[in-house]
Structures are given as C-alpha cells and as structure tokens.
Design an enzyme around this catalytic site. Sequence first.
Site, PDB file in Angstrom:
ATOM      1  N   ARG A   1       0.282   6.466   7.493  1.00 52.50           N
ATOM      2  CA  ARG A   1       0.372   6.600   6.026  1.00 52.50           C
ATOM      3  C   ARG A   1      -0.173   7.949   5.560  1.00 52.50           C
ATOM      4  O   ARG A   1       0.188   8.446   4.499  1.00 52.50           O
ATOM      5  CB  ARG A   1      -0.451   5.507   5.330  1.00 52.50           C
ATOM      6  CG  ARG A   1       0.093   4.107   5.491  1.00 52.50           C
ATOM      7  CD  ARG A   1      -0.637   3.174   4.537  1.00 52.50           C
ATOM      8  NE  ARG A   1      -0.466   1.778   4.871  1.00 52.50           N
ATOM      9  CZ  ARG A   1       0.583   1.029   4.534  1.00 52.50           C
ATOM     10  NH1 ARG A   1       1.577   1.552   3.853  1.00 52.50           N
ATOM     11  NH2 ARG A   1       0.645  -0.245   4.885  1.00 52.50           N
TER      12      ARG A   1
ATOM     13  N   LYS B   1       0.817  -1.194   0.000  1.00 54.48           N
ATOM     14  CA  LYS B   1       0.000   0.000   0.000  1.00 54.48           C
ATOM     15  C   LYS B   1       0.861   1.258   0.000  1.00 54.48           C
ATOM     16  O   LYS B   1       0.385   2.362  -0.240  1.00 54.48           O
ATOM     17  CB  LYS B   1      -0.890   0.008   1.269  1.00 54.48           C
ATOM     18  CG  LYS B   1      -1.831  -1.162   1.371  1.00 54.48           C
ATOM     19  CD  LYS B   1      -2.486  -1.171   2.753  1.00 54.48           C
ATOM     20  CE  LYS B   1      -3.324  -2.423   2.912  1.00 54.48           C
ATOM     21  NZ  LYS B   1      -3.732  -2.599   4.328  1.00 54.48           N
TER      22      LYS B   1
ATOM     23  N   GLU C   1       7.587   2.453  -6.307  1.00 55.10           N
ATOM     24  CA  GLU C   1       7.793   1.946  -4.942  1.00 55.10           C
ATOM     25  C   GLU C   1       7.901   3.115  -3.974  1.00 55.10           C
ATOM     26  O   GLU C   1       8.334   4.207  -4.360  1.00 55.10           O
ATOM     27  CB  GLU C   1       9.107   1.146  -4.881  1.00 55.10           C
ATOM     28  CG  GLU C   1       8.942  -0.347  -4.708  1.00 55.10           C
ATOM     29  CD  GLU C   1       8.404  -0.793  -3.364  1.00 55.10           C
ATOM     30  OE1 GLU C   1       7.567  -0.104  -2.760  1.00 55.10           O
ATOM     31  OE2 GLU C   1       8.810  -1.873  -2.915  1.00 55.10           O
ATOM     32  N   ASP C   2       7.556   2.870  -2.722  1.00 54.74           N
ATOM     33  CA  ASP C   2       7.723   3.916  -1.715  1.00 54.74           C
ATOM     34  C   ASP C   2       9.193   4.064  -1.316  1.00 54.74           C
ATOM     35  O   ASP C   2       9.732   5.160  -1.296  1.00 54.74           O
ATOM     36  CB  ASP C   2       6.840   3.629  -0.475  1.00 54.74           C
ATOM     37  CG  ASP C   2       6.997   2.207   0.074  1.00 54.74           C
ATOM     38  OD1 ASP C   2       7.787   1.408  -0.474  1.00 54.74           O
ATOM     39  OD2 ASP C   2       6.310   1.883   1.072  1.00 54.74           O
TER      40      ASP C   2
ATOM     41  N   ASP D   1      15.170  -0.425   0.360  1.00 54.88           N
ATOM     42  CA  ASP D   1      15.986  -0.601   1.558  1.00 54.88           C
ATOM     43  C   ASP D   1      17.093  -1.612   1.204  1.00 54.88           C
ATOM     44  O   ASP D   1      18.104  -1.255   0.621  1.00 54.88           O
ATOM     45  CB  ASP D   1      15.044  -1.071   2.675  1.00 54.88           C
ATOM     46  CG  ASP D   1      15.708  -1.206   4.022  1.00 54.88           C
ATOM     47  OD1 ASP D   1      16.829  -0.729   4.184  1.00 54.88           O
ATOM     48  OD2 ASP D   1      15.085  -1.801   4.931  1.00 54.88           O
TER      49      ASP D   1
ATOM     50  N   PHE E   1      14.161   4.590  10.189  1.00 54.89           N
ATOM     51  CA  PHE E   1      12.852   4.035   9.831  1.00 54.89           C
ATOM     52  C   PHE E   1      11.900   5.209   9.697  1.00 54.89           C
ATOM     53  O   PHE E   1      11.757   6.018  10.616  1.00 54.89           O
ATOM     54  CB  PHE E   1      12.349   3.015  10.854  1.00 54.89           C
ATOM     55  CG  PHE E   1      11.221   2.205  10.284  1.00 54.89           C
ATOM     56  CD1 PHE E   1      11.484   1.113   9.472  1.00 54.89           C
ATOM     57  CD2 PHE E   1       9.892   2.566  10.505  1.00 54.89           C
ATOM     58  CE1 PHE E   1      10.444   0.386   8.898  1.00 54.89           C
ATOM     59  CE2 PHE E   1       8.849   1.856   9.933  1.00 54.89           C
ATOM     60  CZ  PHE E   1       9.132   0.755   9.119  1.00 54.89           C
TER      61      PHE E   1
HETATM   62  P1  5GP Z   1      13.600  -4.029   0.901  1.00 54.09           P
HETATM   63  O1  5GP Z   1      13.106  -5.281   0.298  1.00 54.09           O
HETATM   64  O2  5GP Z   1      14.247  -3.071  -0.094  1.00 54.09           O
HETATM   65  O3  5GP Z   1      14.487  -4.285   2.082  1.00 54.09           O
HETATM   66  O4  5GP Z   1      12.362  -3.301   1.553  1.00 54.09           O
HETATM   67  C1  5GP Z   1      11.431  -2.624   0.834  1.00 54.09           C
HETATM   68  C2  5GP Z   1      10.153  -2.492   1.629  1.00 54.09           C
HETATM   69  O5  5GP Z   1      10.413  -2.451   3.039  1.00 54.09           O
HETATM   70  C3  5GP Z   1       9.447  -1.205   1.312  1.00 54.09           C
HETATM   71  O6  5GP Z   1       8.556  -1.340   0.235  1.00 54.09           O
HETATM   72  C4  5GP Z   1       8.739  -0.904   2.615  1.00 54.09           C
HETATM   73  O7  5GP Z   1       7.503  -1.570   2.654  1.00 54.09           O
HETATM   74  C5  5GP Z   1       9.630  -1.499   3.679  1.00 54.09           C
HETATM   75  N1  5GP Z   1      10.518  -0.496   4.310  1.00 54.09           N
HETATM   76  C6  5GP Z   1      11.862  -0.407   4.229  1.00 54.09           C
HETATM   77  N2  5GP Z   1      12.326   0.629   4.933  1.00 54.09           N
HETATM   78  C7  5GP Z   1      11.250   1.236   5.459  1.00 54.09           C
HETATM   79  C8  5GP Z   1      11.073   2.404   6.280  1.00 54.09           C
HETATM   80  O8  5GP Z   1      12.003   3.117   6.672  1.00 54.09           O
HETATM   81  N3  5GP Z   1       9.791   2.711   6.606  1.00 54.09           N
HETATM   82  C9  5GP Z   1       8.718   1.967   6.198  1.00 54.09           C
HETATM   83  N4  5GP Z   1       7.525   2.379   6.596  1.00 54.09           N
HETATM   84  N5  5GP Z   1       8.840   0.864   5.433  1.00 54.09           N
HETATM   85  C10 5GP Z   1      10.094   0.519   5.065  1.00 54.09           C
END
Ligand code: 5GP
Length: 180
Positions: free
Chosen positions: A164, A40, A98-99, A102, A151
């Site tokens: 959100r 979302k 993507e939001d 990470d 975070f």
């Molecule tokens: P990745 O697979 O790149 O480690 O993580 C991507 C997903 O992790 C993002 O789409 C998001 O849902 C979540 N995520 C990673 N870092 C954060 C953060 O700082 N805040 C939030 N709310 N979600 C995060």
Amino acid sequence: MILSEVLIDEKEIRKRVEELGKGISADYAGKDLVVIGILKGAVVFLSDLVRCIDRDVGVTLDFMAVSSYGDSTNTSGIVRIIKDLDCSIRGKHVLIVEDIVDTGLTLSYLVKMMLEREPESVRVCALLDKVERRKVEVAVQYTGFVIPDYFVVGYGLDYSGRWRNLPSVHVVVPERGDEA
Ligand code: 5GP
C-alpha cells in the site's frame, strides 16, 4: 505474487489528482461536502485528493470499511460492512472516494446504501477503473485512470495487505509456482 512494472508513476498520479481536485472544487464551490473514504485502499488517494480541494468547499471526512476480496485477487461479490460511517449524511452532499472499480459490485452496493440514508446527492470518485471488467452499471463521476485488466498495487492498493505504501501504481504477477 511479485511486483512487476510501474503502470502509473508518481508524477502522473499527482497531475491527475490535482485535476480531479480542481473539478470537484468547481462543482461544489460554496457548498459543504462529506468526503467518504473506503478503507483501507482509498486512504492514500483521499489524503492527496482532499488537499487539492479549494477552501471554499466545506469538506468533512468520514470513513467506511468494507470487505469484498479477502486475500485473493478474485471478487466474491459479497460486500460486508466492517466499519460504518460515524456521522449522518442525511441532507448532505456526499462524495465516495474509492481506490478502484472492478466489477462495480462493491460500489453499486455502497451507493444504494448511501441513497437509503437520504443525502442531498451522492457522487463517486475513483482513482482507477477497470471498465472492461464491469458486471453491474455504476456511475463514476470522477475517474483518475481507466486501466486494463491487471491486478495492481501501490498508492493505497494492496495484495494480502502489502505494498500500500508504494508511491506509484504497479502491476503484480504470479511467481513461478503460484496457482494460476
Ligand atoms: P469490485 O466490487 O468493483 O469488483 O471491486 C472493488 C474492490 O476490489 C476494490 O475496492 C479493491 O479493494 C478490490 N480490487 C479490485 N481490483 C483490484 C486490483 O487490481 N488491485 C487491488 N489491490 N484491489 C483490487
């Protein structure tokens, strides 16, 4: 966790989203583009972004829901598809929105999965990028902001489903008594 300082405010977000929209408009002028929002977290960003893409790009929207985090702030590395696309992307130009990137695990999985469906092209647009946390290489062609390893919540991003709706991006920090 409690809400802490604003990392990126509304004005900065608006300016950057307009710039991203201009870049995407120039790159896809005269073409059709399937914009895929990852639910979302990307919904707020996507809704502002697509309104900054010119009318000479033939934009359609589709959505995919994946889960990699559950309720914690640590990635599991496991990506689960909760909702797949409604339409075929075969032969189409695709932009994944993507939001936040990470470790890159979610996105690299998604890009691989999209490529298997034989689109004309696949690019990625992410509002936020924690470059220093990357575990796997993934190409992000359009990045809003590179941020440190905090975070963050707001502008679509949540912690346990909350925050959100905030118009700015905030840092969250553990409350006294929270597990480290
Ligand atoms: P990745 O697979 O790149 O480690 O993580 C991507 C997903 O992790 C993002 O789409 C998001 O849902 C979540 N995520 C990673 N870092 C954060 C953060 O700082 N805040 C939030 N709310 N979600 C995060």
